[in-house]
Design an enzyme around this catalytic site. Sequence first.
Site, mmCIF file in Angstrom:
data_model
loop_
_atom_site.group_PDB
_atom_site.id
_atom_site.type_symbol
_atom_site.label_atom_id
_atom_site.label_comp_id
_atom_site.label_asym_id
_atom_site.label_seq_id
_atom_site.Cartn_x
_atom_site.Cartn_y
_atom_site.Cartn_z
ATOM 1 N N ASP A 74 0.827 -1.196 0.000
ATOM 2 C CA ASP A 74 0.000 0.000 0.000
ATOM 3 C C ASP A 74 0.870 1.259 0.000
ATOM 4 O OD1 ASP A 74 -2.727 1.190 0.411
ATOM 5 O OD2 ASP A 74 -1.805 1.909 2.269
ATOM 6 N N GLU B 258 14.564 -15.542 0.422
ATOM 7 C CA GLU B 258 14.983 -16.541 1.412
ATOM 8 C C GLU B 258 13.998 -17.702 1.506
ATOM 9 O OE1 GLU B 258 15.414 -14.626 5.156
ATOM 10 O OE2 GLU B 258 16.773 -13.064 4.391
#
Length: 576
Positions: free
Chosen positions: A238, A287
């Site tokens: 956002d 990751e």
Amino acid sequence: MFRRKFLATSLATAVALSLTALHGNAWATTPQAAPGDEDWARHSVIYQIYPRSFADGDGNGMGDLAGVVSRLPYLDKLGVDALWLSPFYKSPQADAGYDVADYRVVDSMFGSNADFERLLKEAHARGMKVIVDLVPNHTSDEHAWFQAALKSPPGSPERARYVFRDGQGENGELPPNNWPSVFGKAAWDRVPGEKQWYLHLFDSKQPDLNWDNPQVRAEFEQVLRFWLERGVDGFRVDVAHGLIKAKGLPDLPVEEGRENAGALVGPMWDQDGVHEIYRSWNKVLAEYPGKRIMVAEAWVTPRERLTHYIRSDEMDQAFNFEYLMTQWNAGAFKEVIDSSMALTATVGAPTTWVTSNHDTVRAPSRYGLKELGKHALPGNGIGPATAQPDEALGLRRARALAMLTLALPGSTYIYQGEELGLPEHTTMEGQYRQDPMFLRTQGEEVGRDGCRVPLPWKAGAPSFGFGPGDKTWLPQPESYARYAVDRQEGAADSTLNLYRQILALRHAHALGNGKLQWIDAGKDVLAFDNGDLRVVINMGEQAAALPAGSQVLLSSEALPEPGQLPGNTAVWLKRS
């Protein structure tokens, strides 16, 4: 590999297979991302769920996660590839959940963390990815950090997490600068009894974080990990263009005749420092196993700057608001399609196509207006005192636009209810409106409530089947009965069934991974090839000739004359 495989390209076979989706995904025994190809975000159809208005599981008038879970079979049958959920975090709901009090907890009005994990597992079991909203520009004023800041003195570490400044004037009685709030009035509120003010680019209950503070950066990396470890497939970010403010917080230049102008440009927007943040987030996502994505909500100008957010080491895609704001004109759509694809190609990113969302007037109502004008911009809704759209014309154009949009290469977003042809609630009275944009401007801006009205599922049921009771947090217009899912299920020519057929063919013909080749079609008509399909849309009022011998696979409206394409209508043709 697409989420669904189709064994034939005929319309009948494609639709049949879309209704009997092949899954083969076992329930996850441990949280993990949904299985699928590493390039899924480059071609997926992503369905936006606004949880408070999608489906109510407990009858209190507010949509919830249990309601979403109950409607997963519907979304599966529709044929979407991924879900994007607007905020469901703990929040006082001053801005419908975009004022977050705790980023790791599901608000009790939506359910619990366990409910979210159930939703995630069941969506993944059906082969659908799940993207969640992340709101990093600001928190709620009820967030523990902000409460600690108010209780701490100026210059304290607690206040350094936010943007506090001394006011101007002899006693600090004036705001630190002239920045306006997006929601109206000034972007500063004074701390009672002090010279200091805090910045809020949105509502006063949404204080802006200080992204120059290492503690803020570390905290949000941990928030990312919290949800990644639970298996989310990505984040819609956002206000991605707002995190970093210009050094010194300089005044916004005053344009002649418009004080405090500049919703897209200025010292509070699109500062180059935001990109260091997104590069660090990119490393966090890398990751985790499977392809996890980030999507930027970035209103920037000039539009070339949007490519900065989707470089290979930052986000995966950004919303294409230029496309959403395009006038109903063939030349205008061709220009925005060409320029959008050219821009994203410079950084190797996919193009996105967006026609509606929770901040803008729904497409059927936008394109039912004589002049689109400001109603393409967030917050500029349509109210009782506004010129009303032509409902039939707007729906006709929205159906044709769906066939154009979902035939384009790239990733496409569907806002809940678009598949029903749902219009804006344009006559909602002010007493029911809850958007802070409406409230802070005393109704001068109509706001966004009209596009957030709870969905109709059953025409004859209380709340049109939104929940088991008759309560809805925003009122539904009586016209929603004819758009209800159960009314459309049994109608072969309904907008819902049109969308199901579109999505079935899109997957069958791999249009999201395709390549666009324009065909000269004359004024008011756009035509292009994508793979073995030809797409033709007539944006004029007069009928246009179709290519001789065309095999029509799908049309947005019935074709009364062979070889003729009526105005405001689109077709998909099978190329020989």
